[in-house]
Enzyme design. Structure first.
Site, PDB file in Angstrom:
ATOM      1  N   ASP A 123      -2.272  11.567  -6.756  1.00 23.59           N
ATOM      2  CA  ASP A 123      -2.586  10.137  -6.658  1.00 23.59           C
ATOM      3  C   ASP A 123      -3.617   9.933  -5.555  1.00 23.59           C
ATOM      4  O   ASP A 123      -3.315  10.052  -4.372  1.00 23.59           O
ATOM      5  CB  ASP A 123      -1.318   9.332  -6.343  1.00 23.59           C
ATOM      6  CG  ASP A 123      -1.539   7.828  -6.470  1.00 23.59           C
ATOM      7  OD1 ASP A 123      -2.704   7.394  -6.484  1.00 23.59           O
ATOM      8  OD2 ASP A 123      -0.537   7.096  -6.562  1.00 23.59           O
TER       9      ASP A 123
ATOM     10  N   TYR B  33       5.554  -7.496  -8.671  1.00 22.28           N
ATOM     11  CA  TYR B  33       4.272  -6.990  -8.160  1.00 22.28           C
ATOM     12  C   TYR B  33       3.788  -7.862  -7.005  1.00 22.28           C
ATOM     13  O   TYR B  33       3.815  -7.485  -5.866  1.00 22.28           O
ATOM     14  CB  TYR B  33       3.234  -6.904  -9.275  1.00 22.28           C
ATOM     15  CG  TYR B  33       1.980  -6.191  -8.829  1.00 22.28           C
ATOM     16  CD1 TYR B  33       1.947  -4.805  -8.768  1.00 22.28           C
ATOM     17  CD2 TYR B  33       0.843  -6.892  -8.456  1.00 22.28           C
ATOM     18  CE1 TYR B  33       0.811  -4.123  -8.339  1.00 22.28           C
ATOM     19  CE2 TYR B  33      -0.299  -6.229  -8.027  1.00 22.28           C
ATOM     20  CZ  TYR B  33      -0.311  -4.851  -7.975  1.00 22.28           C
ATOM     21  OH  TYR B  33      -1.437  -4.193  -7.542  1.00 22.28           O
TER      22      TYR B  33
ATOM     23  N   HIS C  53      -2.012   8.155 -10.182  1.00 21.65           N
ATOM     24  CA  HIS C  53      -1.432   6.837  -9.937  1.00 21.65           C
ATOM     25  C   HIS C  53      -0.705   6.293 -11.165  1.00 21.65           C
ATOM     26  O   HIS C  53       0.036   5.324 -11.062  1.00 21.65           O
ATOM     27  CB  HIS C  53      -2.541   5.874  -9.513  1.00 21.65           C
ATOM     28  CG  HIS C  53      -2.048   4.646  -8.813  1.00 21.65           C
ATOM     29  ND1 HIS C  53      -1.283   4.695  -7.665  1.00 21.65           N
ATOM     30  CD2 HIS C  53      -2.207   3.324  -9.100  1.00 21.65           C
ATOM     31  CE1 HIS C  53      -0.992   3.451  -7.280  1.00 21.65           C
ATOM     32  NE2 HIS C  53      -1.538   2.619  -8.131  1.00 21.65           N
TER      33      HIS C  53
ATOM     34  N   SER D 177       2.925   0.683  -6.881  1.00 24.45           N
ATOM     35  CA  SER D 177       1.689   0.445  -6.131  1.00 24.45           C
ATOM     36  C   SER D 177       1.927  -0.671  -5.118  1.00 24.45           C
ATOM     37  O   SER D 177       2.764  -0.537  -4.239  1.00 24.45           O
ATOM     38  CB  SER D 177       0.539   0.133  -7.089  1.00 24.45           C
ATOM     39  OG  SER D 177      -0.696   0.271  -6.467  1.00 24.45           O
TER      40      SER D 177
END
Length: 718
Positions: A644, A481, A679, A561
């Site tokens: 999203d 991430y 999302h 993301s």
């Protein structure tokens, strides 16, 4: 999976054949839709940038809709030919099918808890009365026929007699708030609509505070929203009568505004921020309606909030000049930072505290692993809470008068269990433990520290089946991430358990940009230092290859993301490093991300193309959409949802179009677009299982496996 029928295409799309390779059992020929180029030229500081696929940003156009259908037909046709796709789906369904129970909480005369019987698409909220009689309170599985309407926050009034809960339709961040009599479950008054990024904070039993934006012009799924407002809704009144408490004026304009009350209902606390890091803080004494709003902090230099109070004594959590956070106290009459006094001082580890039963519980991250200390309200250390193992603990929160508290514990190879904790004695016992057909004892996690490009030491936890042979041929997923101060701590995943059953390795590095080592670690992966995050990820891959856990032929990189950006940047910088790339709901167009929905709030981490010439050039230098070249890229499956409205799907659409246009190798480049999905939050279990079956199937197939490495011995009965 329902087969998508290729529509009659309009001028923007035509089906063409890619260069066909001889099809073998390890290859599936792909005929990509050709995406028409409609050049739009933008100029930044004298540099012209061409965007060939700007038209895909229009999520409401028939052209975009046709493109989505065409791409999905190609993708699902490919996936349907993977020989073990159904085996993976069956095993995921089988392992997923166990009862899951959340930790309980008390409201009024009832004890509430969430439960999923196994394969229910959404968790159900149950309650028990004083006699132990159990009943369903809210069942989101009944909210819509396809189970794509999910339950968001659930908040009870002071007495527990009234509840306000939010729902999301199709995965959107736009919510509705429904108010209900908790005793007889009858709906009260009007449903509030067009609510976004909001909590629900009750003031007694009279009404509640919530936040939202004005409805944007144009598409509500992609149009920019940047002035958040805090409202107060009084029960029995219309939503259009709700008073704006904060955020309506130019002086109060912020992208994110939230309000909450102290447990005694004495103070309203308002947090206001322009980005995902840093907030102003305000306070209002509600004992007198004429009291003015008092400023606690008038800048965005820290992340600060009120965690509790005792009358006029406030307890605040802050990282102001203390990157690892601390707790301070201050008198509510003079709450500015020059009056703060340390209560629990900063340490070398990051603090994430909670309160319950009259105690503070200071959870620290020690190399991304939990450690919990218990303090009283005088700041005296009571004890260290010895956890069940090495992993992640959560919970310990509750009301001041609670006699018992609950916490959860998990790690990468141990399913989450919950424990009932006696705060007086410091003892606990198992409250609920899952009965799952997965033997955790057969697996192990190992934490390693590797060296990044600039010699920074980065931790990584590698999980796999015991007895793993380090031969460089183990299918491996490297997940990352690296942003927004978010920490990746050990937690169990049913999907990852299925991956490891197949002999797969699952590796998670704690990259810079995250919060594992506090604000300094976060800032080291932001704006003009964002490349550090990609370098950390690349170094993690190189470590796994060097140590023979895997090799480039058996390595997949995955993230969602901001993690989708990570994958997109890594695969365009080092396409030779991995065999498979799996960017999910990614931020992939770094020159335009801030023009959609609430994207401008991410500028603290990313900067913007208009910020300066240096920032523009830096963003353009790694923006995945702008760095696809005519080159051989790894097998890639981009995933997104058509609803999203956090990271709009245009990012993924444009990236996939660029890759399909410029891919020079034989590896497939597909985009899987989930319809009526957002999302990720609230995605039905059935869709989640299908997604993982496709992700793992695509990954293993493109690593050369024509059958599963470890075929399941059992199968779901029809």
């Amino acid at each position: 999976m329902k087969k998508l029928i290729l529509p009659i295409l309009i001028a923007s799309i035509a089906i063409v054949s890619c260069k066909k390779e001889e099809q073998t059992k390890k290859e599936i020929a792909v005929n990509y839709p050709e995406t028409t180029k409609k050049p739009v030229v933008d100029e930044y500081f004298g540099t012209k940038v061409t965007d060939n696929y700007r038209w895909l940003e229009d999520d409401r156009s028939p052209e975009t809709e046709s493109w989505v259908k065409a791409e999905n037909e190609v993708t699902f046709d490919y996936l349907s030919k993977i020989p073990y796709r159904e085996q993976l789906k069956d095993r995921l369904s089988e392992l997923w099918n166990y009862e899951k129970v959340g930790t309980p909480f008390k409201e009024g005369d009832y004890t509430y808890f969430y439960k999923n019987n196994g394969l229910q698409n959404q968790y159900v909220l149950y309650r028990k009365d004083k006699d132990g009689k159990e009943e369903v309170f809210l069942d989101p599985n009944t909210f819509s026929e396809d189970a794509t309407t999910s339950l968001g926050s659930v908040n009870f009034s002071k007495s527990g007699d009234i509840v306000a809960y939010s729902i999301s339709e199709g995965g959107s961040d736009w919510r509705k708030i429904i108010v209900m009599n908790a005793k007889n479950k009858e709906i009260i008054g009007d449903t509030l609509v067009d609510v976004k990024f909001s909590g629900i904070a009750w003031k007694g039993n009279e009404g509640f505070y919530y936040s939202s934006y004005d409805k944007p012009k144009g598409s509500e799924l992609s149009a920019k929203t940047d002035q958040h407002k805090l409202y107060y809704h009084k029960l029995g009144t219309k939503q259009n009568e709700d008073a704006v408490i904060f955020g309506a004026t130019a002086e109060e304009k912020n992208r994110y505004v939230g309000g909450y009350l102290t447990e005694d209902d004495k103070y309203l606390v308002i947090s206001a921020s322009t980005s995902t890091s840093g907030n102003k803080l305000f306070l209002k004494d509600l004992t007198n309606p004429n009291n003015k709003l008092v400023t606690v902090l008038d800048n965005y230099d820290s992340d600060t909030y009120v965690i509790d109070n005792r009358d006029d004594k406030l307890y605040l959590v802050t990282n102001l000049n203390t990157p690892n956070k601390k707790i301070v106290t201050v008198d509510a009459k003079n709450p500015t930072s020059d009056n703060w006094k340390d209560f629990i001082a900063e340490t070398e580890n990051v603090l994430s505290p909670s309160t319950g039963a009259g105690y503070f519980f200071a959870e620290y991250m020690v190399d991304a692993v939990s450690k919990v200390l218990q303090y009283d309200f005088d700041g005296k250390l009571i004890r260290e809470v010895k956890l069940p193992g090495v992993g992640s603990a959560g919970g310990f929160g509750g009301k001041t008068d609670a006699k018992e508290l609950y916490f959860s514990f998990t790690n990468y190879n141990t399913p989450s269990s919950s424990y009932k904790f006696n705060p007086k004695e410091g003892t606990y016992k198992v409250y609920w433990k899952p009965a799952i057909s997965f033997n955790s004892d057969d697996y192990e996690s190992k934490q390693v520290f590797y060296t990044s490009k600039d010699e920074t030491k980065v931790p990584m936890i590698i999980t796999y089946k015991k007895g793993l042979e380090l031969n460089g041929k183990n299918p491996t997923i490297l997940y990352g991430y690296g942003g927004f101060n978010i920490s990746l701590t050990p937690s169990f995943s049913i999907a990852n358990a299925v991956w490891m059953e197949q002999g797969g390795v699952y590796a998670v590095p704690n990259l810079r940009g995250g919060g594992e080592y506090g604000k300094k670690w976060h800032k080291a992966g932001t704006q003009l230092q964002k490349q550090n995050v990609f370098d950390d990820f690349i170094a993690a891959a190189e470590f796994l290859i060097k140590e023979n856990y895997t090799s480039s032929d058996y390595l997949a990189i995955r993230g969602g993301s901001n993690g989708g950006l990570l994958v997109g940047a890594t695969m365009t910088q080092r396409p030779d490093l991995m065999k498979v790339a799996l960017p999910a709901v990614g931020v992939l167009d770094m020159l335009r991300y801030h023009t959609f929905t609430a994207g401008a709030g991410w500028a603290y981490d990313y900067g913007t193309a208009e910020q300066s010439k240096e920032m523009f050039e830096y963003l353009k230098g790694y923006s995945p959409v702008h760095n696809v070249k005519k080159e051989a890229y790894p097998a890639t499956m981009v995933t997104t949802g058509d609803h999203d409205d956090r990271v709009v799907p245009a990012h993924s659409f444009k990236f996939a179009a660029e890759l399909q246009d410029k891919q020079e190798g034989t590896n497939p480049v597909l985009i899987r677009i989930e319809t009526n999905a957002g999302h990720g939050a609230g995605t039905p279990v059935a869709k989640t299982i299908e997604q993982y079956a496709d992700i793992f199937g695509f990954t293993l197939f493109n690593m050369g496996f024509d059958q599963l490495p470890n075929p399941p011995k059992s199968k779901i009965k029809s």
